[in-house]
Design an enzyme around this catalytic site. Structure first.
Site, PDB file in Angstrom:
ATOM      1  N   ASP A  51       0.867  -1.172   0.000  1.00 46.80           N
ATOM      2  CA  ASP A  51       0.000   0.000   0.000  1.00 46.80           C
ATOM      3  C   ASP A  51       0.913   1.234   0.000  1.00 46.80           C
ATOM      4  O   ASP A  51       2.132   1.138   0.135  1.00 46.80           O
ATOM      5  CB  ASP A  51      -0.942  -0.033   1.215  1.00 46.80           C
ATOM      6  CG  ASP A  51      -2.148   0.868   1.012  1.00 46.80           C
ATOM      7  OD1 ASP A  51      -3.141   0.706   1.723  1.00 46.80           O
ATOM      8  OD2 ASP A  51      -2.083   1.739   0.114  1.00 46.80           O
TER       9      ASP A  51
HETATM   10  C1  GLC Z   1      -4.113   4.345  -0.258  1.00 47.19           C
HETATM   11  C2  GLC Z   1      -5.078   3.263   0.165  1.00 47.19           C
HETATM   12  C3  GLC Z   1      -5.216   2.168  -0.846  1.00 47.19           C
HETATM   13  C4  GLC Z   1      -5.052   2.739  -2.237  1.00 47.19           C
HETATM   14  C5  GLC Z   1      -3.618   3.206  -2.372  1.00 47.19           C
HETATM   15  C6  GLC Z   1      -3.373   3.881  -3.738  1.00 47.19           C
HETATM   16  O1  GLC Z   1      -3.328   4.746   0.824  1.00 47.19           O
HETATM   17  O2  GLC Z   1      -4.856   2.651   1.436  1.00 47.19           O
HETATM   18  O3  GLC Z   1      -6.506   1.566  -0.647  1.00 47.19           O
HETATM   19  O4  GLC Z   1      -5.320   1.736  -3.213  1.00 47.19           O
HETATM   20  O5  GLC Z   1      -3.245   4.098  -1.343  1.00 47.19           O
HETATM   21  O6  GLC Z   1      -4.094   5.051  -3.813  1.00 47.19           O
END
Ligand code: GLC
Length: 734
Positions: free
Chosen positions: A292
């Site tokens: 993430d």
């Molecule tokens: C964010 C979220 C995740 C998302 C990623 C890209 O922090 O936790 O769900 O897909 O970053 O935006």
């Protein structure tokens, strides 16, 4: 000798690819006819360490409305980058970077473009929590296919969706993004979403790679706060949080995303057991895991890495193949390899997985997105039809005293409240490229729905929150002029989603105060709720005649609920997440373990101990009568299959749809089990007066079995019960 020469020639062709037009041999990995695995190995064998590490990194590109996500301009993104998060809604910028990758890099490896298409790209549909309340995974699959088509045609090959974190704490803003409190339900919708995104051919220009997230256990975030510790036993990991991921992997999900949360002392993004032992060794997942946003470098904050280099080593060695935007892999993996801390064979395996997904997506053979005008990509009539149907079926009728609804014989309807003319907040969180102007407000939809039947009056009454009662008088005057008040309350879309925890699930006091004010009109009140989480409705519920939960329906906006208020649509939604009596009851969910004491003990002293609305609750305008449960056998052996059925009759005077929820219970087991567990559900239309037989084909191992703390399924002899509504049938397993 001739044979030997011939086989050498064939071998050289196979290993180096066919001769190109200019007589030079074309590299095998560029041969679209060659098997993917051979193309992967051929390309891998040509790559330098630096080129391999680039494939394990993701940057951002383009700009969007999230101040944290300002992307780099194309010139700053290296041609060899593995992936970018693509924030633009048109493919031109994407094709520019892709051209740079294909023509300015040594090997011409295409970039993989990802984006958060959570419930629609431009044609935004209901938030996932609402979708689960439709109990119609086929419709959810169709909606995901709409999102996939719009995404791929707009330059996105990969969505960071579906989010399948089982969650039971409505203070957590991300409950909006998942499918509720039940592992089985979440797994069914996970698989439906993956099928909708990926279809049967990832290389199609209308499909995208899916990404199961946030692996794993993020929904157990302590006290509903975000990015925090999650206390998850191995037993809970296996019986609650992993099952939806197994369903998603079985459905063929190309990728997963590792979570932010710390799983009982080991952060999800550095968790070898889940990322490698379970996902790769047991489930044989052959795609890849992306971290993430910054969850690699965040291992330092979480106290398991001294610096970015150690964080990179821990995440990579645990089984995270790609690093999202924090550059840790870019900076440190080459050194870690040279120091012998990260074996090259693991780098190769990680790159293999990334290349495999790119080849399966067809990116090497068709790296560019055909540039089609927006009106040929977005908000197509068939897409709007699908998402409106889904919004209709996601809507839940929670209260309907005196059968006030559907409204009939009313000449004036007062549509009041902060959501009455609102458009943007009906899109919900993570609304991609959704635009407020695409949304039909509740007020506008009511005007259209009741044209020629009733006049629609309007007053805002109050804002979402704050103290101002300046609009109360006008709202009360408007209510007095009407036959019925439709009060539109709820949440801003920013009150759900990431980093959107709230200490209470009650609506702001000003909204409840507006209701009290309007009650002085003496008119019946229908409350419509547009929100991203279960709410504390105990005070509101006591004061109103009807409550309709519309969630955040997306571009369909007020159309579905207007059809429900007019009677054009018979509501069929049922809750996929318990509505607590109040915040103080959290966590409260249907599949809890039995307490040591029953009856009046173990109860709150100051509030009821049962929820306000149960999992699976939802009203219809018609009535459904259930017959007795009948089983093909009441004594079976382990491994046997049996069929249980129930006749359901629509005894009302209106056509409707009914979902039958099939639960099982195993009151005596070597491990305590939830008091009941959903194992199947089915939704069917039933005309007025019609009877249909609903059947559940039970596989005793699958449906009666349970898992232990290392994920081993087991089935013990004993008495099991099938539960449907208030009906219960005992099945003896020998
Ligand atoms: C964010 C979220 C995740 C998302 C990623 C890209 O922090 O936790 O769900 O897909 O970053 O935006």
């Amino acid at each position: 000798m001739r044979k030997l020469l011939l086989s050498l020639l064939v071998l050289s062709l196979l290993t180096c690819g066919q001769a190109g037009a200019n007589g030079k041999s074309k590299a095998l990995y560029k041969d679209a006819k060659a098997p993917v695995e051979k193309r992967v190995e051929d390309l891998l064998s040509r790559m330098t360490l630096e080129e391999k590490v680039y494939q394990l990194n993701q940057y951002t590109l383009g700009s969007n409305n999230n101040v944290n996500n300002i992307g780099e301009a194309v010139r700053n993104v290296p041609a060899e980058i593995g992936s970018v998060i693509y924030f633009d809604e048109n493919p031109q910028l994407r094709n520019e970077l892709q051209k740079k990758a294909m023509e300015n890099s040594r090997l011409g490896i295409p970039v993989l473009f990802g984006y958060d298409v959570i419930h629609g790209f431009r044609t935004v549909y209901p938030i996932p929590l609402a979708q689960a309340c439709s109990w119609n995974p086929a419709l959810a699959e169709q909606a995901s296919a709409v999102a996939a088509q719009e995404s791929r045609m707009s330059g996105v090959d990969w969505t960071f969706s579906p989010m399948i974190d089982v969650a039971r704490d409505a203070r957590w803003g991300r409950v909006a993004e998942g499918y509720g409190e039940d592992p089985y339900t979440t797994g069914v919708f996970a698989a439906a979403s993956v099928r909708g995104y990926q279809g049967d051919d990832l290389a199609s220009d209308k499909r995208v790679a899916a990404c199961l997230k946030h692996y794993v256990g993020y929904g157990a975030s302590e006290a509903g706060r975000d990015y925090v510790y999650t206390e998850i036993s191995r037993q809970a990991l296996w019986d609650t949080y992993l099952p939806p991921y197994e369903a998603g992997v079985k459905a063929g999900a190309a990728t997963l995303m590792s979570g932010f949360n710390d799983i009982s002392g080991v952060p999800a993004s550095a968790h070898y057991y889940t990322l490698t032992e379970v996902l790769k060794n047991r489930w044989k997942h052959d795609g890849f895991v992306v971290s993430d946003w910054c969850s690699v470098v965040q291992l330092v904050n979480q106290g398991v890495a001294a610096d970015g280099k150690e964080a990179a080593e821990k995440a990579f060695m645990a089984g995270v193949e790609m690093d999202m935007v924090d550059d840790c892999y870019q900076k440190h993996l080459p050194v870690l390899v040279k120091e012998g801390k990260v074996p090259m064979k693991l780098i190769d395996e990680a790159v293999r997985r990334v290349l495999r997904v790119k080849f399966r997506l067809g990116l090497f053979d068709r790296p560019y997105t055909k540039e089609v005008k927006p009106d040929k990509r977005f908000l197509l009539p068939e897409s709007l039809f699908t998402v409106e149907k889904l919004a209709e079926e996601s809507t839940v009728l929670l209260k309907n005293s005196g059968k006030l609804l559907p409204l009939s014989g009313v000449k004036k309807i007062a549509v009041v409240g902060p959501l009455a003319k609102n458009q943007a907040d009906l899109l919900g969180s993570w609304s991609g490229h959704g635009k407020a102007e695409d949304v039909c407000s509740i007020y506008d939809a009511m005007v259209r729905e009741f044209a020629g039947k009733a006049d629609i009056l309007y007053a805002q009454g109050c804002d979402f929150d704050g103290e101002s009662r300046a609009g109360f008088a006008e709202a009360l005057t408007t209510a007095k002029q009407a036959d019925v008040v439709v009060l539109c309350l709820g949440e801003k879309r920013g009150w759900s989603g990431e980093n959107a925890s709230r200490s209470t699930i009650a609506l702001p006091a000003i909204q409840e105060a507006l209701l009290v004010e309007l009650k002085q009109s003496g008119k019946p009140v229908v409350v419509l709720l547009a929100n991203g989480r279960p709410l504390d409705l105990v005070r509101i519920g006591k004061q109103v005649d009807a409550i309709v939960e519309i969630w955040q329906p997306g571009v369909a906006g007020g159309k579905p609920v207007s059809g429900i208020l007019s009677g054009r649509v018979n509501p069929s939604g049922k809750l996929a997440m318990t509505f607590p009596y109040t915040t103080g009851q959290i966590p409260i969910y249907y599949n809890h373990r039995a307490p040591a004491r029953k009856g009046s003990q173990g109860r709150y002293q100051d509030i009821p101990s049962t929820p306000l609305y149960d999992f699976g609750y939802g009203l219809s305008y018609t009535d459904f009568q259930y017959g007795d449960l009948k089983a093909s056998a009441e004594r079976v052996k382990r491994g046997d299959k049996l069929t249980v059925e129930v006749a359901v009759t629509n005894s009302g005077d209106r056509d409707g749809q009914e979902t039958v929820h099939w639960f099982i219970s195993d009151p005596v087991c070597s491990i305590s089990r939830p008091v009941k567990e959903l194992k199947f559900f089915e939704k069917q239309p039933l005309k007025a007066g019609e009877t249909k037989v609903f059947r559940f084909q039970i596989d005793t191992d699958r449906d009666f079995g349970f898992v232990d703390s290392d994920g081993k399924s087991f089935l013990e002899a004993g008495d099991y019960y099938i539960l449907v509504k208030d009906r219960k049938l005992k099945i003896r397993v020998e």
